[in-house]
Design a protein around this motif. Structure first.
Motif, PDB file in Angstrom:
ATOM      1  N   MET A   1      -9.191   2.114 -12.456  1.00  0.00           N
ATOM      2  CA  MET A   1      -7.739   1.923 -12.485  1.00  0.00           C
ATOM      3  C   MET A   1      -7.165   2.303 -13.856  1.00  0.00           C
ATOM      4  O   MET A   1      -6.066   2.806 -13.962  1.00  0.00           O
TER       5      MET A   1
ATOM      6  N   ALA B   1      -6.056  -5.562  -6.970  1.00  0.00           N
ATOM      7  CA  ALA B   1      -6.594  -5.824  -8.302  1.00  0.00           C
ATOM      8  C   ALA B   1      -5.502  -5.625  -9.352  1.00  0.00           C
ATOM      9  O   ALA B   1      -5.548  -6.181 -10.445  1.00  0.00           O
ATOM     10  N   TYR B   2      -4.514  -4.829  -8.998  1.00  0.00           N
ATOM     11  CA  TYR B   2      -3.392  -4.559  -9.899  1.00  0.00           C
ATOM     12  C   TYR B   2      -2.352  -5.672  -9.844  1.00  0.00           C
ATOM     13  O   TYR B   2      -1.821  -6.122 -10.863  1.00  0.00           O
ATOM     14  N   PHE B   3      -2.087  -6.117  -8.646  1.00  0.00           N
ATOM     15  CA  PHE B   3      -1.001  -7.074  -8.401  1.00  0.00           C
ATOM     16  C   PHE B   3      -1.258  -8.395  -9.141  1.00  0.00           C
ATOM     17  O   PHE B   3      -2.352  -8.947  -9.064  1.00  0.00           O
TER      18      PHE B   3
ATOM     19  N   HIS C   1       5.836   4.515  -4.221  1.00  0.00           N
ATOM     20  CA  HIS C   1       6.599   3.589  -3.368  1.00  0.00           C
ATOM     21  C   HIS C   1       6.358   2.153  -3.791  1.00  0.00           C
ATOM     22  O   HIS C   1       6.433   1.246  -2.973  1.00  0.00           O
TER      23      HIS C   1
ATOM     24  N   LEU D   1      -1.510   7.913  -2.545  1.00  0.00           N
ATOM     25  CA  LEU D   1      -1.217   7.676  -1.144  1.00  0.00           C
ATOM     26  C   LEU D   1      -1.965   8.735  -0.306  1.00  0.00           C
ATOM     27  O   LEU D   1      -2.096   9.876  -0.737  1.00  0.00           O
TER      28      LEU D   1
ATOM     29  N   PRO E   1      -1.831   1.676  -8.457  1.00  0.00           N
ATOM     30  CA  PRO E   1      -2.890   2.351  -7.686  1.00  0.00           C
ATOM     31  C   PRO E   1      -2.754   2.073  -6.192  1.00  0.00           C
ATOM     32  O   PRO E   1      -2.130   1.095  -5.798  1.00  0.00           O
ATOM     33  N   HIS E   2      -3.359   2.940  -5.390  1.00  0.00           N
ATOM     34  CA  HIS E   2      -3.289   2.765  -3.939  1.00  0.00           C
ATOM     35  C   HIS E   2      -4.371   1.804  -3.450  1.00  0.00           C
ATOM     36  O   HIS E   2      -4.070   0.686  -3.035  1.00  0.00           O
ATOM     37  N   SER E   3      -5.642   2.204  -3.570  1.00  0.00           N
ATOM     38  CA  SER E   3      -6.693   1.374  -2.967  1.00  0.00           C
ATOM     39  C   SER E   3      -6.942   0.089  -3.763  1.00  0.00           C
ATOM     40  O   SER E   3      -7.353  -0.910  -3.200  1.00  0.00           O
ATOM     41  N   LEU E   4      -6.674   0.113  -5.067  1.00  0.00           N
ATOM     42  CA  LEU E   4      -6.924  -1.077  -5.885  1.00  0.00           C
ATOM     43  C   LEU E   4      -5.656  -1.914  -6.068  1.00  0.00           C
ATOM     44  O   LEU E   4      -5.493  -2.619  -7.062  1.00  0.00           O
TER      45      LEU E   4
ATOM     46  N   THR F   1      -0.704   0.810 -15.990  1.00  0.00           N
ATOM     47  CA  THR F   1      -1.215   2.013 -15.313  1.00  0.00           C
ATOM     48  C   THR F   1      -0.245   2.338 -14.178  1.00  0.00           C
ATOM     49  O   THR F   1       0.517   1.466 -13.764  1.00  0.00           O
ATOM     50  N   PRO F   2      -0.265   3.560 -13.687  1.00  0.00           N
ATOM     51  CA  PRO F   2       0.490   3.803 -12.454  1.00  0.00           C
ATOM     52  C   PRO F   2      -0.011   2.849 -11.368  1.00  0.00           C
ATOM     53  O   PRO F   2      -1.161   2.420 -11.406  1.00  0.00           O
TER      54      PRO F   2
ATOM     55  N   LEU G   1      -9.987   2.453   4.014  1.00  0.00           N
ATOM     56  CA  LEU G   1      -9.149   1.684   3.083  1.00  0.00           C
ATOM     57  C   LEU G   1      -9.284   0.173   3.318  1.00  0.00           C
ATOM     58  O   LEU G   1      -9.215  -0.295   4.455  1.00  0.00           O
TER      59      LEU G   1
ATOM     60  N   VAL H   1      -5.359   7.344 -17.502  1.00  0.00           N
ATOM     61  CA  VAL H   1      -3.937   7.188 -17.832  1.00  0.00           C
ATOM     62  C   VAL H   1      -3.697   8.105 -19.033  1.00  0.00           C
ATOM     63  O   VAL H   1      -2.718   8.846 -19.090  1.00  0.00           O
TER      64      VAL H   1
ATOM     65  N   GLY I   1      -8.929   6.957  -5.237  1.00  0.00           N
ATOM     66  CA  GLY I   1      -8.146   5.955  -4.500  1.00  0.00           C
ATOM     67  C   GLY I   1      -6.789   5.690  -5.126  1.00  0.00           C
ATOM     68  O   GLY I   1      -6.140   4.703  -4.796  1.00  0.00           O
ATOM     69  N   ARG I   2      -6.378   6.563  -6.014  1.00  0.00           N
ATOM     70  CA  ARG I   2      -5.128   6.298  -6.735  1.00  0.00           C
ATOM     71  C   ARG I   2      -3.887   6.720  -5.959  1.00  0.00           C
ATOM     72  O   ARG I   2      -2.819   6.167  -6.150  1.00  0.00           O
TER      73      ARG I   2
ATOM     74  N   SER J   1      -8.981   6.773   0.912  1.00  0.00           N
ATOM     75  CA  SER J   1      -9.035   6.164  -0.433  1.00  0.00           C
ATOM     76  C   SER J   1     -10.407   5.509  -0.676  1.00  0.00           C
ATOM     77  O   SER J   1     -10.493   4.412  -1.223  1.00  0.00           O
TER      78      SER J   1
ATOM     79  N   TYR K   1      -3.086 -12.032  -0.317  1.00  0.00           N
ATOM     80  CA  TYR K   1      -2.907 -10.854   0.536  1.00  0.00           C
ATOM     81  C   TYR K   1      -3.779 -10.896   1.779  1.00  0.00           C
ATOM     82  O   TYR K   1      -3.547 -10.184   2.738  1.00  0.00           O
TER      83      TYR K   1
ATOM     84  N   PHE L   1       0.830  -1.207   0.000  1.00  0.00           N
ATOM     85  CA  PHE L   1       0.000   0.000   0.000  1.00  0.00           C
ATOM     86  C   PHE L   1       0.868   1.262   0.000  1.00  0.00           C
ATOM     87  O   PHE L   1       0.646   2.186   0.766  1.00  0.00           O
ATOM     88  N   GLY L   2       1.842   1.276  -0.883  1.00  0.00           N
ATOM     89  CA  GLY L   2       2.748   2.413  -0.962  1.00  0.00           C
ATOM     90  C   GLY L   2       2.337   3.442  -2.006  1.00  0.00           C
ATOM     91  O   GLY L   2       3.003   4.466  -2.157  1.00  0.00           O
ATOM     92  N   GLY L   3       1.268   3.159  -2.737  1.00  0.00           N
ATOM     93  CA  GLY L   3       0.858   4.109  -3.765  1.00  0.00           C
ATOM     94  C   GLY L   3       1.871   4.154  -4.898  1.00  0.00           C
ATOM     95  O   GLY L   3       2.846   3.398  -4.927  1.00  0.00           O
ATOM     96  N   GLN L   4       1.625   5.066  -5.831  1.00  0.00           N
ATOM     97  CA  GLN L   4       2.421   5.039  -7.059  1.00  0.00           C
ATOM     98  C   GLN L   4       3.869   5.489  -6.899  1.00  0.00           C
ATOM     99  O   GLN L   4       4.676   5.272  -7.797  1.00  0.00           O
TER     100      GLN L   4
END
Lengths: 352, 428
Positions: free
Chosen positions: B395, A329-331, A139, B172, A323-326, A320-321, B384, B399, B169-170, B161, A195, A134-137
């Motif tokens: 998501m 779904a990205y991983f 980290h 930090l 994402p933080h909350s998603l 995509t960059p 969150l 972009v 929610g994108r 978020s 996770y 949960f480091g956002g784009q």
């Protein structure tokens, strides 16, 4: 030069951070040209504590804090190397490496070539990378393919404490610049991609049994983590554990190869495996387009085309960059892996 | 020496590595910090040439003295209502920080950063700007939004978020962004906003606009190349911009000496670039206001950029991710010779007969309630990691303005994957 510490055969249980710390400790003890520096690296021992204790042991001129300036961190590393030292700078997060790119790409990487070997840059840039925290784009990025695209830089990514120490020592002793990416998601324990379940600590994993002394895992040698005949899975870093877990869960006879070094790449191991299995899935967390999977896919296609029984599959992060909350779904987790395995096994010989 | 066969007999060189004065366990003693008396640092005319004021980069703009009285040429002579508004915005910022920090500790979000002890920098600075001036903040200027009466619920939605987060929610937590609030999207990469603020100001000047830009960075981040890029462009084009360096003494575990603070002031960098420079008591809301007002007027009348160093102290950790007890003396904040910005303005208002302890306690209660109410409302929109996130499709949106084929394909893959995972995540 201080007296070299011999590998006496003793081992200690270490997590990834402790193994990385031990690698630098061993190298600093053996060679007083080795020094570590970076933001919060000295007194505090790094925000992930990878350099903890080194300033106390080796003093402020060999383990020190720096200004927040990545261009300067890599630039002075090049200068120190030109003098004859062996700097091991840390970039606090791989996401912060970009201001230092010119010094790495245009300078460190080409110094040997452009000075006809008179000046070299034997520096090892350590940097935590990857998401799942949960480091956002800023980290979470996995920018490894930017570095494999540069001529003159080696790119190394460990996946266990044992490998991390042996590879880092090899990187520090290597005569050329190395970018050493540390998968921060697995600093404290291997991550199987689920996770929502608790992470096991490294102490439960055999690769946490790390020799106390000096040893090297040669750069350019992959590790065949699991032998199998159904499909070759190419992966590195955090994704080694996610891939291995998915393979076990699905009960498929996959050959899992931990690349360990992206450049130079262990092509021999890859070719031998794909020739045996006829199928190949490439797994990385980085974005897909122009990711290292594209290079792997091209190489496998060029060299193993007549052995392939199905199109090569890539399991990756999205373009995509981060994402933080998603984040989940990205991983590229277990479901994405399962779907890719199903796709690659459907062709010709059919069933999973 | 021309010959390479002879070397002189010289003493060995030594590498200097700075060291902070105090570490954990030490008693902090700041008695060596030179603090000029109120009134000692002069106030030049707005139109004066930057060449005639290098001394200001080494002075300290102050208005409030130790007794809480306002004095000297920099006294902005604000009416009591404005003073109370500034006080309230600072108190609200502190209450907001306290609540959100706890929310992170309770597992409601991933990360938080407080600005405790530095509230005056963002709040009083914002009061001295026009509402339509553009701000390019760093991550510790939540006070700008609060001073501009931005919705606390909206800020909290971003911190959580959740499904109402304007940034989908994108980002930090605390990396706010609102065009309507004149608040540029915060980056996690340091000092990148500095040249961007200069560019915005150059555009405003090129277009014959009247709005100016202001930007903030920490003293640690002022080491980044971006800071220097900003200075040279601001100087060359005399951009209508205020460049604030918030010298809060600590960049995570690195003290200001690792940003060059042992050798000179941060304001002094202005001198080398040919920019007006001011060094200000950052815990004195009136000094911050006065300096910002001076710089804003200067910028607005085509007299170019100002670099302001706010001399302050980061009273808490860098973020929820570090423990300052590991790297600095625990009593530094209490020993800080310039005090606390809220306590100082409160004292001033009491001294001039416009405030008292009772009203202050009542205000504290009110801001606490305001924050609590906002938090309840924001948490209805989700915290969150508990399912109330933006739909998965977001998501891939933005972009690019128009989604290229490969992202459309990947988005479909993601939706298929979610279906294969029994629709764990919310889609449109």
């Amino acid at each position: 030069m201080s007296k070299a510490r011999e590998n006496t055969g003793s081992t200690t249980q270490r997590n990834m951070i402790q193994a990385i710390n031990s690698a630098m400790d061993v190298c600093m003890e053996r060679d007083d040209n080795v020094c570590v520096f970076g933001e919060d690296v000295g007194y505090y021992g790094g925000v992930f504590r990878a350099t903890a204790g080194l300033q106390e042991k080796y003093g402020k001129t060999r383990s020190f804090d720096t200004p927040i300036n990545e261009c300067g961190i890599i630039g002075v590393a090049v200068g120190m190397a030109a003098y004859g030292m062996r700097p091991v700078p840390e970039i606090q997060f791989a996401d912060y490496i970009y201001p230092g790119l010119d010094q790495l790409v245009s300078e460190a990487a080409r110094l040997r070539y452009r000075s006809a070997g008179e000046f070299t840059a034997p520096i090892t840039i350590r940097t935590p990378f990857g998401g799942g925290i949960f480091g956002g784009q800023t980290h979470s990025q996995s920018p490894e393919s930017i570095f494999t695209h540069v001529c003159g830089v080696k790119t190394v990514i460990p996946s266990t404490p044992y490998d991390a120490k042996g590879l880092l020592i090899a990187a520090i002793e290597d005569p050329d610049p190395v970018v050493f990416f540390e998968p921060k998601r697995i600093y404290n324990g291997p991550f199987d991609g689920h996770y929502d379940t608790p992470v096991l600590p490294w102490s439960k994993h055999p690769a946490s049994d790390v020799p106390d002394g000096h040893y090297v895992i040669p750069l350019g040698k992959a590790n065949v983590l699991r032998e199998g005949s159904a499909v070759t899975m190419l992966c590195y870093g955090t994704m080694v554990h996610v891939t291995a877990a998915a393979v076990e869960e699905l009960g498929i006879d996959a050959e899992v190869i931990d690349l360990r070094t992206l450049l130079p790449l262990d092509m021999e191991a890859i070719e031998a495996s794909v020739e045996k299995t006829g199928r190949c899935i490439i797994v990385h967390e980085a974005t897909r387009t122009s990711g290292f999977g594209a290079e792997l896919s091209a190489l496998v296609q060029e060299r193993c085309f007549y052995h392939l029984e199905a199109p090569i599959q890539r399991v990756t992060g999205y373009d995509t960059p981060y994402p933080h909350s998603l984040e989940w779904a990205y991983f590229p987790g277990p479901v994405r892996l399962r779907l890719a395995i199903e796709r690659v096994m459907e062709d010709v010989s059919g069933n999973l | 020496m021309a010959s390479d066969t002879e070397r002189r007999n010289l003493p060995p060189l030594k590498l200097h590595v700075p060291e902070p004065k105090f570490r954990p366990g030490d008693d902090a003693d700041f008695s060596d910090i030179v603090i000029p008396a109120v009134g000692e640092t002069r106030r030049p005319d707005i139109a004066d040439d930057h060449r005639d004021m290098p001394d200001l980069s080494y002075g300290l703009v102050r208005v409030l003295d130790d007794e809480g009285k306002a004095a000297g040429p920099w006294d902005p002579k604000l009416d009591p209502d404005t003073l109370r508004k500034i006080l309230r915005a600072m108190a609200l910022t502190r209450a907001f920080d306290g609540r959100m920090f706890r929310a992170q500790r309770q597992g409601k979000t991933s990360f938080y950063m407080k600005c405790t002890g530095e509230e005056a920098v963002a709040v009083a600075g914002t009061f001295a700007l026009d509402r339509d001036d553009m701000t390019f903040p760093s991550y510790r200027q939540q006070g700008i939004l609060i001073a501009r009466d931005w919705s606390l619920v909206d800020m909290m939605n971003q911190v959580y978020s959740n499904k109402k987060d304007r940034l989908m929610g994108r980002q930090l937590p605390i990396m706010y962004s609102t065009k309507q609030g004149g608040f540029f999207s915060i980056s996690g990469n340091l000092a990148t906003q500095f040249p961007q603020a200069v560019g915005w100001a150059m555009a405003s000047a090129a277009k014959g606009d009247t709005r100016i830009a202001a930007t903030w960075t920490g003293e640690g981040s002022s080491a980044e190349g971006d800071f220097h890029s900003a200075c040279i462009f601001a100087s060359v084009y005399r951009a209508p911009v205020i460049m604030n360096v918030v010298n809060n003494q600590w960049a995570i575990s690195s003290f200001s000496g690792f940003a060059g603070g042992d050798e000179t002031t941060f304001a002094a960098r202005a001198v080398g670039y040919g920019i007006a420079g001011l060094r200000v008591d950052g815990n004195d809301a009136l000094a911050v206001y006065a300096a910002t007002q001076w710089a804003a007027e200067r910028a607005r009348t085509n007299h170019g950029p100002t670099l302001i160093e706010h001399f302050t102290y980061r009273a808490e950790g860098h973020s929820t991710s570090d423990d300052p007890g590991q790297y600095r003396s625990a009593d530094e904040a209490a020993e800080w010779p310039l005090g606390d910005p809220i306590a100082r303005l409160k004292k001033h208002l009491i001294v001039i007969g416009e405030w008292d302890e009772e009203r202050h306690a009542k205000m504290d209660e009110e801001v606490a309630t305001q924050v609590k109410t906002a938090q309840k409302q924001a948490e209805k929109n989700g915290i969150l990691g508990h399912g109330l996130h933006q739909p998965l499709e977001t998501m891939f949106e933005q972009v690019f303005e128009e989604m290229p084929w490969h992202l459309k394909e990947q988005m479909q893959d993601m939706l298929d994957e979610n279906e294969a995972a029994n629709n764990v995540a919310k889609t449109r």
